[in-house]
Design an enzyme around this catalytic site. Structure first.
Site, PDB file in Angstrom:
ATOM      1  N   LYS A 141       0.807  -1.224   0.000  1.00 17.35           N
ATOM      2  CA  LYS A 141       0.000   0.000   0.000  1.00 17.35           C
ATOM      3  C   LYS A 141       0.840   1.273   0.000  1.00 17.35           C
ATOM      4  O   LYS A 141       0.406   2.316  -0.511  1.00 17.35           O
ATOM      5  CB  LYS A 141      -0.936   0.003   1.208  1.00 17.35           C
ATOM      6  CG  LYS A 141      -2.014  -1.079   1.187  1.00 17.35           C
ATOM      7  CD  LYS A 141      -3.023  -0.876   0.085  1.00 17.35           C
ATOM      8  CE  LYS A 141      -4.194  -1.836   0.177  1.00 17.35           C
ATOM      9  NZ  LYS A 141      -5.169  -1.638  -0.913  1.00 17.35           N
ATOM     10  N   GLU A 163      -9.767   5.615   3.133  1.00 14.31           N
ATOM     11  CA  GLU A 163     -10.553   4.528   3.699  1.00 14.31           C
ATOM     12  C   GLU A 163      -9.605   3.366   3.937  1.00 14.31           C
ATOM     13  O   GLU A 163      -8.541   3.283   3.317  1.00 14.31           O
ATOM     14  CB  GLU A 163     -11.678   4.128   2.741  1.00 14.31           C
ATOM     15  CG  GLU A 163     -11.301   3.093   1.680  1.00 14.31           C
ATOM     16  CD  GLU A 163     -10.231   3.550   0.701  1.00 14.31           C
ATOM     17  OE1 GLU A 163      -9.478   2.680   0.196  1.00 14.31           O
ATOM     18  OE2 GLU A 163     -10.125   4.770   0.431  1.00 14.31           O
ATOM     19  N   SER A 429       1.490  -9.783  -0.712  1.00 12.08           N
ATOM     20  CA  SER A 429       1.165  -8.361  -0.639  1.00 12.08           C
ATOM     21  C   SER A 429       1.363  -7.733   0.729  1.00 12.08           C
ATOM     22  O   SER A 429       1.511  -6.511   0.839  1.00 12.08           O
ATOM     23  CB  SER A 429      -0.280  -8.137  -1.092  1.00 12.08           C
ATOM     24  OG  SER A 429      -1.172  -8.921  -0.311  1.00 12.08           O
TER      25      SER A 429
END
Length: 445
Positions: A141, A163, A429
């Site tokens: 991210k 969010e 991830s």
């Protein structure tokens, strides 16, 4: 412009005489002290600037029948300005230079490409893990958060909102907000706040305000709704850092671009390890689709590479407790774009379910809806139990605790048949620190 001109437009000073002789003017000069990886990162972003996009997207943001920008009038100018600012930034060498610097020195890129001997032996192929879990903040991210926050400053925005589901995007946004000295508000479903406490506390420690959302199912969809409401109320000073390839155009394209460093590195690293750029398979979990978009990006136009997206089946795709929006959903509009959704016959959103907070979303990015519909990607689904089993196997055999989201991608290995010479990359991830409460509960059963 030829392929060779693409390469030579960004080169160390030692190549300048060759370039001048060939009649090519460099856009950027790189000193020898910058090192090989800095060169690769800067080549990556300049290459993307020149090629614009490798995505199957038109100027209105449509990927085939999916995508677009279905937004309230109050946000129209904001979205139009964002689209213009994003594409202008891609033409600015200083913008890409700053992203490259932070990816290298702050995030710690490149993330390793690690061959798992345990997985390779179990599944009878060469299984590599792209270690996004080793990035600063523990997931992929941060790649998008850095690019988005720098774009926000470029646009003169003074406040960031985001969010988050699993909390990884919230942590990444709060981290970059702290780095750049910007106030940050993160919306998070109350259910996710409860099950992702480590990340909630990290966001607060970083100085962000975490606002629990108690509407709906109290998960990612509801957090996204509240963030959009905030953006509608504060359009002039606020930049909405969307964490996935969802939302109105240009967000799906923009997030995929900032995440595409993942697949660029895969190609470089695989060349070093195997003597070839392209694997046979790339596997990634998919909720909204940011890590999958980054992992697939530079392989989309290489049909010999099989792209495998793994949805969260929850309790099973034949049950109402699932988050598999491609496999079980229908086309509709959610959060500003047309895509595949979990919805009733009259268009009401069905609440998704997954043990993984980051995959607990009733839709998917329009890019992935398009890739699935056209057959470019293969879509599988892994249940909660399959993801947990895959997570414990990797932990015990390789000493790597994956995020529950990533564990869904690992679980797909058991659903595919490989040849011994196949090269498979699983995008790991994120790391599993945030999911320890869930893992402990499973151990204690």
């Amino acid at each position: 412009m030829s392929f060779h001109q693409h390469i030579l437009l960004v080169a160390p000073e030692g190549y300048l005489s060759m370039m001048n002789h060939a009649g090519i003017t460099p856009l950027i000069k790189i000193s020898p002290s910058e090192g090989e990886h800095s060169l690769k990162l800067r080549w990556f972003f300049m290459d993307m600037t020149l090629k614009k996009s490798q995505l199957p997207v038109d100027e209105k943001g449509f990927y085939g029948e999916f995508g677009g920008a279905y937004i309230p009038e109050i946000l129209y100018s904001n979205v139009a300005n964002l689209r213009e600012a994003f594409h202008n930034a891609l033409e600015d060498p200083d913008f890409e230079k700053e992203i490259s610097r932070l990816l290298k020195d702050y995030v710690g890129r490149p993330s390793p490409l690690y061959k798992s001997e345990a997985l390779s032996k179990k599944f009878g192929a060469k299984i590599y893990l792209k270690r996004e879990d080793l990035n600063h903040t523990g997931a992929h991210k941060i790649n998008n958060a850095i690019g988005s926050a720098l774009l926000a400053k470029r646009m003169g925005k003074t406040r960031l909102i985001a969010e988050t589901g699993a909390g990884q995007h919230g942590v990444a946004t709060a981290t970059v907000a702290a780095l750049l000295g910007m106030p940050c508000v993160v919306y998070m479903g109350a259910t996710d706040v409860e099950r992702q406490q480590p990340n909630v506390q990290r966001m607060k420690m970083l100085g962000a305000e975490v606002r629990p959302v108690n509407s709906g199912n109290k998960t990612l969809k509801d957090a996204t709704n509240e963030a959009i409401r905030d953006w509608c109320c504060n359009p002039s000073d606020t930049f909405y850092v969307i964490g996935s390839t969802v939302g109105p155009h240009p967000y799906p394209e923009m997030v995929a671009y900032f995440q595409s460093v993942i697949s660029r590195e895969m190609k470089e690293q695989l060349m070093e390890k195997e003597g070839r750029e392209n694997p046979d398979y790339v596997i990634a979990c998919i909720g909204g689709g940011s890590n999958a978009a980054g992992a697939f990006y530079h392989f989309i136009n290489h049909p010999e590479v099989k792209l495998v997206a793994v949805e969260a089946a929850g309790k099973g795709i034949d049950t109402p407790e699932t988050a598999a929006s491609i496999l079980t959903g229908t086309a509709g509009i959610l959060h500003g774009s047309k895509t595949m959704l979990l919805q009733t016959d009259d268009g009401q959103i069905v609440e998704p379910y997954s043990i993984s907070a980051g995959l607990d979303y009733p839709g998917v990015g329009p890019l992935h809806a398009h890739l699935a519909k056209t057959g470019r990607s293969t879509v599988l689904a892994a249940t909660d139990e399959e993801a947990l089993e895959a997570a414990f196997f990797l932990t015990r055999e390789e000493g790597i605790i994956p995020a529950l989201e990533s564990a869904h991608a690992l679980a797909a290995l058991d659903k595919l048949k490989f040849n011994p010479e196949d090269i498979v990359i699983v995008n790991l991830s994120g790391r599993g620190d945030k999911d320890m409460a869930t893992y402990i509960k499973k151990i204690q059963q």
